[in-house]
Design a protein around this motif. Structure first.
Motif, PDB file in Angstrom:
ATOM      1  N   VAL A 158       0.832  -1.202   0.000  1.00  0.00           N
ATOM      2  CA  VAL A 158       0.000   0.000   0.000  1.00  0.00           C
ATOM      3  C   VAL A 158       0.872   1.259   0.000  1.00  0.00           C
ATOM      4  O   VAL A 158       0.570   2.237  -0.696  1.00  0.00           O
ATOM      5  N   LEU A 159       1.962   1.262   0.757  1.00  0.00           N
ATOM      6  CA  LEU A 159       2.853   2.422   0.769  1.00  0.00           C
ATOM      7  C   LEU A 159       3.522   2.621  -0.595  1.00  0.00           C
ATOM      8  O   LEU A 159       3.650   3.759  -1.076  1.00  0.00           O
ATOM      9  N   LEU A 160       3.951   1.537  -1.224  1.00  0.00           N
ATOM     10  CA  LEU A 160       4.526   1.648  -2.563  1.00  0.00           C
ATOM     11  C   LEU A 160       3.483   2.129  -3.568  1.00  0.00           C
ATOM     12  O   LEU A 160       3.781   2.936  -4.459  1.00  0.00           O
ATOM     13  N   ALA A 161       2.253   1.641  -3.429  1.00  0.00           N
ATOM     14  CA  ALA A 161       1.185   2.090  -4.317  1.00  0.00           C
ATOM     15  C   ALA A 161       0.878   3.571  -4.106  1.00  0.00           C
ATOM     16  O   ALA A 161       0.598   4.299  -5.064  1.00  0.00           O
ATOM     17  N   ALA A 203       8.792   6.222 -12.796  1.00  0.00           N
ATOM     18  CA  ALA A 203       8.848   5.907 -11.368  1.00  0.00           C
ATOM     19  C   ALA A 203       7.528   5.338 -10.882  1.00  0.00           C
ATOM     20  O   ALA A 203       7.490   4.358 -10.113  1.00  0.00           O
ATOM     21  N   GLY A 204       6.421   5.920 -11.324  1.00  0.00           N
ATOM     22  CA  GLY A 204       5.119   5.409 -10.934  1.00  0.00           C
ATOM     23  C   GLY A 204       4.880   3.997 -11.429  1.00  0.00           C
ATOM     24  O   GLY A 204       4.337   3.150 -10.702  1.00  0.00           O
ATOM     25  N   LEU A 205       5.293   3.709 -12.655  1.00  0.00           N
ATOM     26  CA  LEU A 205       5.123   2.365 -13.210  1.00  0.00           C
ATOM     27  C   LEU A 205       5.927   1.330 -12.432  1.00  0.00           C
ATOM     28  O   LEU A 205       5.423   0.247 -12.091  1.00  0.00           O
ATOM     29  N   LEU A 206       7.187   1.646 -12.117  1.00  0.00           N
ATOM     30  CA  LEU A 206       8.031   0.699 -11.393  1.00  0.00           C
ATOM     31  C   LEU A 206       7.547   0.496  -9.965  1.00  0.00           C
ATOM     32  O   LEU A 206       7.542  -0.628  -9.449  1.00  0.00           O
ATOM     33  N   LEU A 207       7.123   1.577  -9.306  1.00  0.00           N
ATOM     34  CA  LEU A 207       6.629   1.458  -7.940  1.00  0.00           C
ATOM     35  C   LEU A 207       5.313   0.681  -7.887  1.00  0.00           C
ATOM     36  O   LEU A 207       5.093  -0.120  -6.971  1.00  0.00           O
ATOM     37  N   SER A 208       4.448   0.915  -8.862  1.00  0.00           N
ATOM     38  CA  SER A 208       3.190   0.171  -8.872  1.00  0.00           C
ATOM     39  C   SER A 208       3.428  -1.307  -9.114  1.00  0.00           C
ATOM     40  O   SER A 208       2.735  -2.157  -8.534  1.00  0.00           O
ATOM     41  N   GLN A 209       4.409  -1.642  -9.942  1.00  0.00           N
ATOM     42  CA  GLN A 209       4.742  -3.048 -10.154  1.00  0.00           C
ATOM     43  C   GLN A 209       5.198  -3.697  -8.850  1.00  0.00           C
ATOM     44  O   GLN A 209       4.758  -4.800  -8.497  1.00  0.00           O
ATOM     45  N   ALA A 210       6.052  -3.004  -8.108  1.00  0.00           N
ATOM     46  CA  ALA A 210       6.545  -3.563  -6.852  1.00  0.00           C
ATOM     47  C   ALA A 210       5.457  -3.645  -5.793  1.00  0.00           C
ATOM     48  O   ALA A 210       5.526  -4.495  -4.898  1.00  0.00           O
ATOM     49  N   SER A 211       4.436  -2.795  -5.885  1.00  0.00           N
ATOM     50  CA  SER A 211       3.401  -2.790  -4.852  1.00  0.00           C
ATOM     51  C   SER A 211       2.579  -4.063  -4.842  1.00  0.00           C
ATOM     52  O   SER A 211       1.976  -4.409  -3.816  1.00  0.00           O
ATOM     53  N   TYR A 212       2.530  -4.774  -5.964  1.00  0.00           N
ATOM     54  CA  TYR A 212       1.723  -6.001  -6.032  1.00  0.00           C
ATOM     55  C   TYR A 212       2.457  -7.214  -5.467  1.00  0.00           C
ATOM     56  O   TYR A 212       1.843  -8.265  -5.303  1.00  0.00           O
ATOM     57  N   ALA A 218      -6.291  -5.961  -4.995  1.00  0.00           N
ATOM     58  CA  ALA A 218      -7.275  -4.938  -4.682  1.00  0.00           C
ATOM     59  C   ALA A 218      -6.682  -3.738  -3.944  1.00  0.00           C
ATOM     60  O   ALA A 218      -6.898  -2.587  -4.340  1.00  0.00           O
ATOM     61  N   ALA A 219      -5.936  -3.993  -2.858  1.00  0.00           N
ATOM     62  CA  ALA A 219      -5.455  -2.878  -2.029  1.00  0.00           C
ATOM     63  C   ALA A 219      -4.478  -1.965  -2.784  1.00  0.00           C
ATOM     64  O   ALA A 219      -4.654  -0.736  -2.773  1.00  0.00           O
ATOM     65  N   PRO A 220      -3.430  -2.485  -3.460  1.00  0.00           N
ATOM     66  CA  PRO A 220      -2.540  -1.574  -4.192  1.00  0.00           C
ATOM     67  C   PRO A 220      -3.243  -0.835  -5.330  1.00  0.00           C
ATOM     68  O   PRO A 220      -3.017   0.365  -5.521  1.00  0.00           O
ATOM     69  N   LEU A 221      -4.107  -1.541  -6.084  1.00  0.00           N
ATOM     70  CA  LEU A 221      -4.783  -0.884  -7.205  1.00  0.00           C
ATOM     71  C   LEU A 221      -5.719   0.211  -6.712  1.00  0.00           C
ATOM     72  O   LEU A 221      -5.766   1.304  -7.292  1.00  0.00           O
ATOM     73  N   ALA A 222      -6.462  -0.060  -5.639  1.00  0.00           N
ATOM     74  CA  ALA A 222      -7.350   0.970  -5.098  1.00  0.00           C
ATOM     75  C   ALA A 222      -6.553   2.165  -4.595  1.00  0.00           C
ATOM     76  O   ALA A 222      -6.977   3.318  -4.764  1.00  0.00           O
ATOM     77  N   THR A 223      -5.396   1.919  -3.988  1.00  0.00           N
ATOM     78  CA  THR A 223      -4.578   3.020  -3.480  1.00  0.00           C
ATOM     79  C   THR A 223      -4.083   3.905  -4.620  1.00  0.00           C
ATOM     80  O   THR A 223      -4.178   5.141  -4.545  1.00  0.00           O
ATOM     81  N   VAL A 224      -3.570   3.295  -5.690  1.00  0.00           N
ATOM     82  CA  VAL A 224      -3.116   4.085  -6.840  1.00  0.00           C
ATOM     83  C   VAL A 224      -4.285   4.845  -7.457  1.00  0.00           C
ATOM     84  O   VAL A 224      -4.169   6.034  -7.802  1.00  0.00           O
TER      85      VAL A 224
END
Length: 315
Positions: A158-161, A203-212, A218-224
């Motif tokens: 969630v923090l990475l997202a 940066a957003g793309l790489l961080l979102s990848q790591a968030s999963y 559900a939680a990372p995608l909702a956060t982004v």
């Protein structure tokens, strides 16, 4: 077909593309065979990049045909589309708690965006561009460091997202500023803004990848999905002088919508943490709570002896 109907249809297609890209990213992360941030050698990751780019392009097209107050809330449907698509495509079913959290986050975000005033069409001048870039980079770095120190996988995701959402939101602001200030006879005059868009988007793309990785879908995608437009709206209010609709009552309603969206994110995070989010390929959500290989397994000697080797396993 009217421009408004066309913008709605294109916005829905954009949300589907974003959802498909997020599902693909989560599958790459769940495979455990690729780097957490940049799985460049994984073909499915490049498919996720293509789907995310297609979603962004469709979003821009929708904004060209429809008003911001209609297009932006429809973009919040990404998480709503992602849950049934994940169940259909990869067999990842979401429980009732995840659905409630998703609807709360989506409803809160849609209300917040609907109350945000129209874009002012102003460029980032008078030093606001470097200020925004510095604040965005500092916020992303702080969230990244907090994620590195988080013990739970869902909290880390969630923090990475959230860091990815800040990067994407700032990139959207710079994209808007570049589009406003760009002129055909000086195409390279806005190169600092273009550079900022490229750095923040990557940066957003790489961080979102790591968030999963280990946090589920559900939680990372909702956060982004919530943080991205919320950051853009906050920058519009803080730097561009934009206001919420209906003045003081609208501001109060916007704060209430933000609280609803935050409650949805908390609900999604607690559900993901309690259900063992992030099982590997071929492992269902229900099986994730059972002991896996090398996790919570105590192998002891058997008291009696026999001709065959016997192993007693205690959880």
């Amino acid at each position: 077909m009217s421009p408004l109907v066309l913008s709605v249809l294109v916005s829905l297609a954009s949300a589907v593309a974003y959802a498909a890209g997020a599902i693909t990213q989560e599958r790459v992360a769940a495979s455990g065979t690729a780097p957490a941030y940049a799985p460049l050698r994984h073909p499915a990751w490049w498919l996720a990049v293509f789907l995310t780019g297609a979603g962004a392009l469709l979003h821009v097209v929708a904004l060209a045909y429809g008003p911001l107050s209609v297009v932006q809330p429809l973009g919040a449907l990404t998480i709503v589309f992602a849950l049934p698509m994940a169940a259909l495509l990869v067999g990842r079913r979401a429980g009732a708690g995840a659905w409630r959290g998703a609807f709360l986050a989506t409803a809160g975000l849609a209300g917040l965006l609907a109350l945000t005033g129209p874009a002012g069409g102003r460029s980032l001048g008078d030093g606001t561009g470097p200020l925004l870039a510095g604040v965005s980079a500092g916020t992303v770095a702080l969230l990244f460091l907090m994620a590195r120190g988080a013990r739970r996988r869902v909290g880390r995701g969630v923090l990475l997202a959230a860091a990815a959402g800040v990067a994407f939101g700032a990139a959207s602001v710079f994209t808007k500023a570049v589009a406003v200030a760009w002129v055909p006879w000086a195409p390279l005059a806005e190169w600092p803004g273009v550079l900022a868009v490229g750095v923040l988007a990557v940066a957003g793309l790489l961080l979102s990848q790591a968030s999963y990785r280990g946090a589920g879908l559900a939680a990372p995608l909702a956060t982004v999905t919530v943080v991205n437009p919320a950051v853009a709206a906050a920058v519009g209010v803080g730097l561009f002088g934009e206001q919420f609709r209906f003045r003081a009552p609208g501001t109060v309603l916007a704060l209430g919508c933000a609280a609803v969206a935050a409650a949805g994110l908390v609900r999604l995070t607690s559900v993901s943490a309690g259900s063992g989010a992030g099982p590997g390929p071929g492992v269902s959500e229900g099986d994730a709570a059972r002991p896996q290989v090398g996790e919570g397994v105590d192998v002891g000697a058997v008291a009696r002896t026999g001709a065959d080797l016997e192993v007693q396993v205690r959880s």
